[in-house]
Design a protein around this motif. Sequence first.
Motif, short mmCIF file in Angstrom:
data_model
loop_
_atom_site.label_atom_id
_atom_site.label_comp_id
_atom_site.label_asym_id
_atom_site.label_seq_id
_atom_site.Cartn_x
_atom_site.Cartn_y
_atom_site.Cartn_z
N GLY A 1 0.75 -1.39 -0.02
CA GLY A 1 0.18 0.13 -0.43
C GLY A 1 0.96 1.61 0.01
O GLY A 1 0.60 1.99 -0.45
N GLU A 2 1.58 1.22 0.54
CA GLU A 2 2.96 2.45 0.81
C GLU A 2 3.43 2.78 -0.22
O GLU A 2 4.03 3.94 -0.61
N ILE A 3 3.63 2.04 -0.94
CA ILE A 3 4.34 1.67 -3.03
C ILE A 3 2.97 1.95 -3.91
O ILE A 3 3.34 1.73 -5.25
N GLY A 4 2.00 2.31 -3.74
CA GLY A 4 0.39 2.93 -4.60
C GLY A 4 0.34 1.22 -4.96
O GLY A 4 -0.58 1.51 -6.08
N MET A 5 0.46 0.20 -4.68
CA MET A 5 0.04 -0.79 -4.58
C MET A 5 -1.42 -1.33 -3.81
O MET A 5 -1.22 -2.58 -2.68
N PRO A 6 -2.45 -1.06 -3.99
CA PRO A 6 -3.48 -1.21 -2.58
C PRO A 6 -4.22 -2.46 -2.91
O PRO A 6 -4.02 -3.25 -3.76
N THR A 7 -4.47 -3.12 -1.58
CA THR A 7 -5.32 -4.33 -1.33
C THR A 7 -6.54 -4.20 -2.31
O THR A 7 -7.82 -3.06 -2.00
N LEU A 8 -7.09 -5.22 -3.04
CA LEU A 8 -8.47 -5.40 -3.48
C LEU A 8 -9.27 -6.21 -2.99
O LEU A 8 -10.69 -5.87 -2.99
N GLN A 9 -8.64 -7.28 -2.77
CA GLN A 9 -9.51 -8.31 -2.15
C GLN A 9 -8.42 -9.36 -1.25
O GLN A 9 -7.89 -9.51 -1.35
N THR A 10 -9.59 -9.67 -0.09
CA THR A 10 -8.37 -10.72 1.20
C THR A 10 -9.28 -11.69 1.33
O THR A 10 -10.71 -12.00 0.93
N GLY A 11 -8.92 -13.36 1.28
CA GLY A 11 -10.45 -14.41 2.07
C GLY A 11 -9.08 -15.45 3.09
O GLY A 11 -7.89 -15.51 2.23
N GLU A 12 -9.77 -16.62 3.76
CA GLU A 12 -9.40 -16.90 3.61
C GLU A 12 -9.38 -18.63 3.11
O GLU A 12 -10.46 -18.59 2.64
N TYR A 13 -8.69 -19.63 3.38
CA TYR A 13 -9.66 -20.86 2.64
C TYR A 13 -8.88 -21.67 3.21
O TYR A 13 -8.02 -21.40 4.65
N THR A 14 -8.43 -22.61 3.67
CA THR A 14 -8.44 -23.86 3.98
C THR A 14 -6.93 -23.92 4.21
O THR A 14 -5.75 -24.79 3.61
N GLY A 15 -5.81 -24.30 5.84
CA GLY A 15 -4.69 -23.39 5.70
C GLY A 15 -4.33 -22.45 4.96
O GLY A 15 -2.92 -22.62 5.04
N GLY A 16 -5.16 -21.17 5.20
CA GLY A 16 -3.62 -19.95 4.70
C GLY A 16 -4.86 -19.59 3.87
O GLY A 16 -6.36 -18.87 4.48
N ARG A 17 -4.25 -18.02 3.59
CA ARG A 17 -5.17 -16.84 3.05
C ARG A 17 -5.15 -16.09 1.61
O ARG A 17 -3.64 -16.51 1.48
N TYR A 18 -5.67 -15.67 0.36
CA TYR A 18 -5.13 -15.12 0.26
C TYR A 18 -5.21 -13.48 -0.03
O TYR A 18 -6.16 -13.05 0.41
N SER A 19 -4.44 -12.68 -0.66
CA SER A 19 -5.36 -11.25 -1.62
C SER A 19 -4.39 -11.58 -2.37
O SER A 19 -3.21 -11.00 -3.15
N TYR A 20 -5.02 -9.83 -2.84
CA TYR A 20 -5.16 -9.30 -4.32
C TYR A 20 -4.76 -8.10 -4.01
O TYR A 20 -5.65 -7.45 -3.17
N VAL A 21 -3.60 -7.24 -4.60
CA VAL A 21 -2.94 -6.05 -4.50
C VAL A 21 -3.19 -5.92 -6.18
O VAL A 21 -2.26 -6.22 -7.22
N ASP A 22 -3.47 -4.11 -6.37
CA ASP A 22 -3.53 -3.54 -7.33
C ASP A 22 -2.35 -3.75 -8.11
O ASP A 22 -1.81 -2.51 -7.25
N GLY A 23 -2.21 -4.10 -8.78
CA GLY A 23 -0.45 -3.86 -9.79
C GLY A 23 -0.78 -3.38 -10.81
O GLY A 23 0.53 -3.54 -11.82
N LEU A 24 -1.78 -3.10 -11.65
CA LEU A 24 -1.81 -2.70 -12.51
C LEU A 24 -0.94 -1.59 -13.27
O LEU A 24 -0.28 -1.11 -13.77
N LYS A 25 -0.48 -0.50 -12.51
CA LYS A 25 0.45 0.43 -13.13
C LYS A 25 1.63 0.34 -12.77
O LYS A 25 1.67 0.02 -14.21
N ASP A 26 2.44 -0.20 -11.90
CA ASP A 26 3.23 -0.41 -12.08
C ASP A 26 3.73 -1.65 -12.91
O ASP A 26 4.79 -1.99 -13.59
N LEU A 27 3.02 -2.78 -12.50
CA LEU A 27 3.53 -4.40 -12.97
C LEU A 27 2.26 -4.75 -14.12
O LEU A 27 3.14 -6.36 -14.60
N LYS A 28 1.41 -3.76 -14.56
CA LYS A 28 0.70 -3.99 -15.37
C LYS A 28 -0.20 -5.52 -15.29
O LYS A 28 -1.00 -6.38 -15.97
#
Lengths: 151, 151
Positions: free
Chosen positions: B115-142
Amino acid sequence: MGKGILGSSIVTQIGFIVRDVDASKKIFADFLGLEEPKSFWTGDIEQTQSVYRGKPCPAKAKLAFLKVGDQVDIELIQPDGQPSVWQEFLDEKGEGIQHIAFQIKDTKGKLHALGEIGMPTLQTGEYTGGRYSYVDGLKDLKVVIELLEND
Amino acid sequence: MGKGILGSSIVTQIGFIVRDVDASKKIFADFLGLEEPKSFWTGDIEQTQSVYRGKPCPAKAKLAFLKVGDQVDIELIQPDGQPSVWQEFLDEKGEGIQHIAFQIKDTKGKLHALGEIGMPTLQTGEYTGGRYSYVDGLKDLKVVIELLEND
């Protein structure tokens, strides 16, 4: 859809179209914690013998590669403005992932077989030590597929 | 851009959004010469505690995975029509590659740093045994970046 038509299930490239490969390779390398790779332009049409949608293709691309696994690279591709599969993607969709690649044998035979199952050839070309082909996998596989054949 | 901010340079997933995961998983498996994988829906919001753009997210996705390298899978993702990072991609761009994923530690710390480098969190969630997060890398990483943290 042919069964195991490529003779490989290993993705060896994730190909991104970018506007400025030298800017993007620095950003990707920093993000990934990798050394910044060199970039280079593809060769002249005399070397590449490139064909795009059935016509001789003098377009070039500026490339850089970053290793993101034992078997897979991110390829960054900057089109040069001339008609090509790369420029077509940039014009229609903007920057982003354009292809995934597989190492194959017998480019001619594979392209024929892919054409038979509705995946026509988009662009072909030679590079030092091998040749590439892009095929239109958008309908079935939702992405362009690149075949890489190294001698 | 942070240097090696994820602590990993290994891409472990290439994530495709598709309209019909059961149709696509058969096509992908045939094309790749792999056994057709099973598909399954993600859990209820009580299990996933999913959050999309700051709001509780009851959306589900139907998933299937195909191994395309020692370290990397193709993930096929069918959104369920409810608002989510998956449905947003399908509505805006259609079927195609939506994310690349990395295995990480310390989801909370990584999301803050991104978030500090301009890649905000889009979505997070838990699954059995862990967790996922999507971050917006579109500007820098496309592309959208997924973080996967397994316990």
